[in-house]
Design an enzyme around this catalytic site. Structure first.
Site, short mmCIF file in Angstrom:
data_model
loop_
_atom_site.label_atom_id
_atom_site.label_comp_id
_atom_site.label_asym_id
_atom_site.label_seq_id
_atom_site.Cartn_x
_atom_site.Cartn_y
_atom_site.Cartn_z
N GLY A 11 1.02 -0.75 0.06
CA GLY A 11 -0.67 -0.18 -0.26
C GLY A 11 1.26 1.84 0.47
O GLY A 11 1.90 1.61 0.63
N LYS A 187 -7.04 3.29 21.11
CA LYS A 187 -7.15 3.71 19.67
C LYS A 187 -8.09 3.51 19.26
O LYS A 187 -8.53 4.46 18.12
CB LYS A 187 -5.97 3.61 19.10
CG LYS A 187 -5.90 4.26 17.31
CD LYS A 187 -5.50 5.61 17.49
CE LYS A 187 -6.03 6.45 16.13
NZ LYS A 187 -5.29 5.65 14.77
N ASN A 191 -10.42 6.33 17.10
CA ASN A 191 -11.54 6.66 16.08
C ASN A 191 -13.16 6.19 16.32
O ASN A 191 -13.46 7.40 15.03
CB ASN A 191 -11.55 5.17 15.10
CG ASN A 191 -9.20 5.99 14.63
OD1 ASN A 191 -8.56 4.92 14.64
ND2 ASN A 191 -9.22 6.90 14.64
N ASN A 195 -14.30 9.63 14.45
CA ASN A 195 -14.23 9.48 13.38
C ASN A 195 -15.76 9.79 12.49
O ASN A 195 -15.69 10.73 11.34
CB ASN A 195 -13.32 8.80 12.60
CG ASN A 195 -12.07 8.75 12.49
OD1 ASN A 195 -11.35 9.34 13.17
ND2 ASN A 195 -11.65 7.76 11.67
N ASN A 205 -11.28 17.53 12.77
CA ASN A 205 -10.72 17.44 13.54
C ASN A 205 -11.56 18.40 15.37
O ASN A 205 -12.08 17.73 16.09
CB ASN A 205 -9.87 16.56 14.53
CG ASN A 205 -9.57 15.62 13.50
OD1 ASN A 205 -10.29 14.83 12.87
ND2 ASN A 205 -8.44 14.19 13.51
N SER A 256 -10.32 13.75 9.59
CA SER A 256 -10.24 12.65 9.69
C SER A 256 -9.88 11.28 8.53
O SER A 256 -10.75 12.03 7.43
CB SER A 256 -11.52 11.86 10.50
OG SER A 256 -12.47 11.44 9.92
N GLU A 269 -13.64 2.79 6.78
CA GLU A 269 -13.54 1.90 7.54
C GLU A 269 -14.79 1.82 8.75
O GLU A 269 -13.94 1.08 9.74
CB GLU A 269 -12.45 2.24 8.28
CG GLU A 269 -10.76 1.95 7.27
CD GLU A 269 -9.82 1.81 8.04
OE1 GLU A 269 -8.93 1.01 7.21
OE2 GLU A 269 -9.29 2.74 8.00
#
Ligand code: KPL
Length: 310
Positions: A11, A187, A191, A195, A205, A256, A269
């Protein structure tokens, strides 16, 4: 003929190009593999505003069979990890360790299942970055990477230490934390809170700090994650609500990753972040109604913006 490469970063988006460049700057023999790459391998310029630039071997999957990495860092989106792992196996790689840099739950689990728990390193990304083109990114805000293992000792700890040292030497401050699980959940709380709220508010943010509705919603989302973590027996290494506000202050001008994904009419995600919190809560006989609502709201918006049928 195989190429002399120690680390492959799969990636070359915002996170992948930053990690690959930091490793190259530390003198590591590193290559990046991208789906958007041309056939075979070629030397290409990787440019990360805020970190620097360097020439790197960039390969498409057709050239990947020539690489024999000792360490593979997966820096693709969570929903692309399964196919990236399949492609790596097809390329005949047999690394000593692998790293998951995805947000949310499910990715470290997948790598552990495929490669074994003593080879799987969990990475927790605390730097903000935005991809501007393949292998071109802009670093935003400060922060580096936390790396750790589920297994004690072995290949995982050895590589986690080595990687943290090399990234730090290359300009991305990183550390090996031993057991990664508490950090992964902290974390996840960040998120799960920042997010989706930034998507709903369509804002950077700092909206969490500036808008009381956004701040309260974020705090509630983080508290639900803490409850699920607690039921799983994970002791968070800090107060989740304080951590959300600390990260919102440190990354106030960032968009984000979820807002970036949704704004470019791509897939986010959210299934792996708020969705995984809601599913894990059900599995444990709990409810996480705020996370469940955010999961469904972001998915609806994502599909609507992408012009897909609801
Ligand atoms: O990890 C992030 C993300 O955007 O995915 C935060 C920490 C919220 C920074 O933007």
């Amino acid at each position: 003929m195989s190429l002399n490469i120690d680390v492959v970063v799969v990636g070359c988006g915002a996170v992948g190009s930053t990690v690959a460049l930091a490793l190259a700057r530390a003198g590591v023999q590193v290559a990046a593999v991208t789906r958007s790459g041309t056939d075979g391998c070629r030397w290409d310029m990787v440019l990360v505003e805020g970190l620097g630039f360097g020439e790197l071997l960039v390969c498409g999957w057709t050239g990947a069979a020539r690489l024999r990495p000792r360490l593979v860092v997966y820096a693709v989106k969570a929903y692309d990890l399964t196919s990236a792992v399949e492609d790596s196996l097809q390329a005949g790689w047999n690394p000593e360790a692998v790293v998951s840099l995805q947000n949310g739950l499910g990715s470290l689990e997948l790598l552990s299942k495929t490669y074994g728990v003593d080879r799987a390193i969990g990475g927790v990304v605390y730097f903000g970055a935005v991809g501007v083109a393949p292998c071109r990114a802009r670093l935003l805000g400060r922060g580096g990477l936390l790396l750790g293992c589920w297994a004690r000792g072995g290949s995982c700890s050895f590589w986690s230490h080595q990687l943290a040292e090399a990234l730090t030497a290359g300009g991305l401050p990183s550390s090996h934390v031993g057991d990664v699980e508490p950090y992964r959940w902290l974390k996840l709380a960040v998120n799960a809170a920042i997010n989706p709220v930034t998507v709903l508010a369509w804002s950077r943010n700092k909206v969490i700090l500036e808008n009381p509705d956004a701040g309260k919603l974020a705090a509630q989302l983080a508290r639900e994650v803490a409850l699920v973590a607690w039921r799983r027996g994970v002791e968070l290494p800090g107060d989740p609500v304080e951590e959300v506000f600390r990260v919102a202050r440190a990354t106030g001008d960032n968009c984000s990753s979820m807002l970036q994904d949704v704004a470019r009419r791509g897939r986010s995600e959210v299934d792996y972040i708020n969705g995984s919190v809601a599913r894990e809560a059900w599995r444990l006989g709990l409810r996480a109604p705020f996370n469940e609502a955010m999961w469904r709201a972001v998915r609806l918006l994502e599909r609507w913006l992408a012009g897909r049928r609801l």
